[in-house]
Design a protein around this motif. Structure first.
Motif, mmCIF file in Angstrom:
data_model
loop_
_atom_site.group_PDB
_atom_site.id
_atom_site.type_symbol
_atom_site.label_atom_id
_atom_site.label_comp_id
_atom_site.label_asym_id
_atom_site.label_seq_id
_atom_site.Cartn_x
_atom_site.Cartn_y
_atom_site.Cartn_z
ATOM 1 N N GLU A 103 33.647 10.887 70.054
ATOM 2 C CA GLU A 103 34.332 12.167 69.894
ATOM 3 C C GLU A 103 35.086 12.537 71.173
ATOM 4 O OE1 GLU A 103 34.808 13.978 67.353
ATOM 5 O OE2 GLU A 103 33.566 12.852 65.954
ATOM 6 N N VAL A 104 35.715 13.719 71.136
ATOM 7 C CA VAL A 104 36.438 14.193 72.308
ATOM 8 C C VAL A 104 35.437 14.635 73.372
ATOM 9 C CG1 VAL A 104 38.424 14.918 70.970
ATOM 10 C CG2 VAL A 104 36.540 16.511 71.362
ATOM 11 N N GLU A 105 35.940 14.827 74.580
ATOM 12 C CA GLU A 105 35.069 15.217 75.673
ATOM 13 C C GLU A 105 34.346 16.520 75.363
ATOM 14 O OE1 GLU A 105 36.983 14.999 79.346
ATOM 15 O OE2 GLU A 105 35.253 15.645 80.518
ATOM 16 N N GLY A 106 33.041 16.556 75.644
ATOM 17 C CA GLY A 106 32.266 17.755 75.412
ATOM 18 C C GLY A 106 31.480 17.735 74.114
ATOM 19 N N VAL A 107 31.799 16.793 73.220
ATOM 20 C CA VAL A 107 31.086 16.666 71.959
ATOM 21 C C VAL A 107 30.190 15.434 72.013
ATOM 22 C CG1 VAL A 107 31.295 16.336 69.471
ATOM 23 C CG2 VAL A 107 32.948 17.768 70.694
ATOM 24 N N GLY A 108 28.909 15.633 71.751
ATOM 25 C CA GLY A 108 27.966 14.527 71.841
ATOM 26 C C GLY A 108 27.805 13.790 70.535
#
Length: 179
Positions: A71-76
């Motif tokens: 995913e995009v940065e910040g999403v785990g």
DNA sequence: AAGAAGATTCGCT
DNA sequence: GCGAATCTTCTTA
């Protein structure tokens, strides 16, 4: 997953090994079985990096598991690579695995990590650019994909989040599904 | 601070 | 087919 069919390239001092991904398992956001479910920790922080980074997890005291943040940065969230079809560097893989059987080289997440000499040094590695480990796309590979339930989990195991190439003998699991 | 669980693999019955 | 080995992290006292 879109990772199925991609080529994993592993370059090291010992030489080059490549293999085609034939089986993956997804761990999306909000999945109770995902390591990132309860927020970032020292171990799973790479899952929160942007798409295309390697997340190497050491489990059960003897097995490395290779994941790709999805995913995009910040999403785990991430995808576990469960099995490869060895393409080149088989001798090197066999040497590292301690077996001569091609079928046993990379059929299973812990096995493929060992065959490719993947360990914590590659945790957080960028897989989008050529380096010690990266993913190549061979373009024309219209695969027949199958989907089924996940394996080895005690939570959320019923969800259909496991993707594999139909007919491949290198897919892990008790039974090989044919197209 | 101690105990339990976990995205596995290998060996033996 | 089933159970042990083995380490990191999360949960509970």
């Amino acid at each position: 997953m879109f990772l199925v069919g991609k080529i994993v390239v592993r370059d090291s001092d010992a030489g080059r090994c490549t293999g085609r991904i034939v089986e993956t398992e997804a761990y999306p956001l909000g999945d109770a079985a995902c390591h990132a479910f309860n927020g970032p920790t020292k171990r799973n922080r790479i899952l929160f990096a942007r798409r295309g980074h390697a997340y190497v997890y050491f489990a059960y005291g003897s097995c490395y598991l290779l994941n790709v943040s999805s995913e995009v940065e910040g999403v785990g969230a991430g995808v576990l690579i469960r099995a490869l079809e060895p393409l080149s560097g088989l001798d090197l893989m066999a040497q590292r695995r301690g077996t001569a059987r091609t079928l046993d080289l990379a059929r299973g997440p812990g096995r493929l990590a060992e065959a490719l000499d993947v360990d914590l040094r590659l945790d957080g590695h960028d897989l989008c650019a050529p380096g010690a480990l990266w993913l190549a796309d061979d373009g024309a590979t219209p695969l027949r994909m199958g989907r089924t339930t996940r394996i080895g989990l005690s939570r959320e195991a019923h969800r259909i989040l496991r993707f594999y190439e139909r007919g491949s003998r290198y897919v892990s699991g008790p039974r090989n599904l044919l197209s």
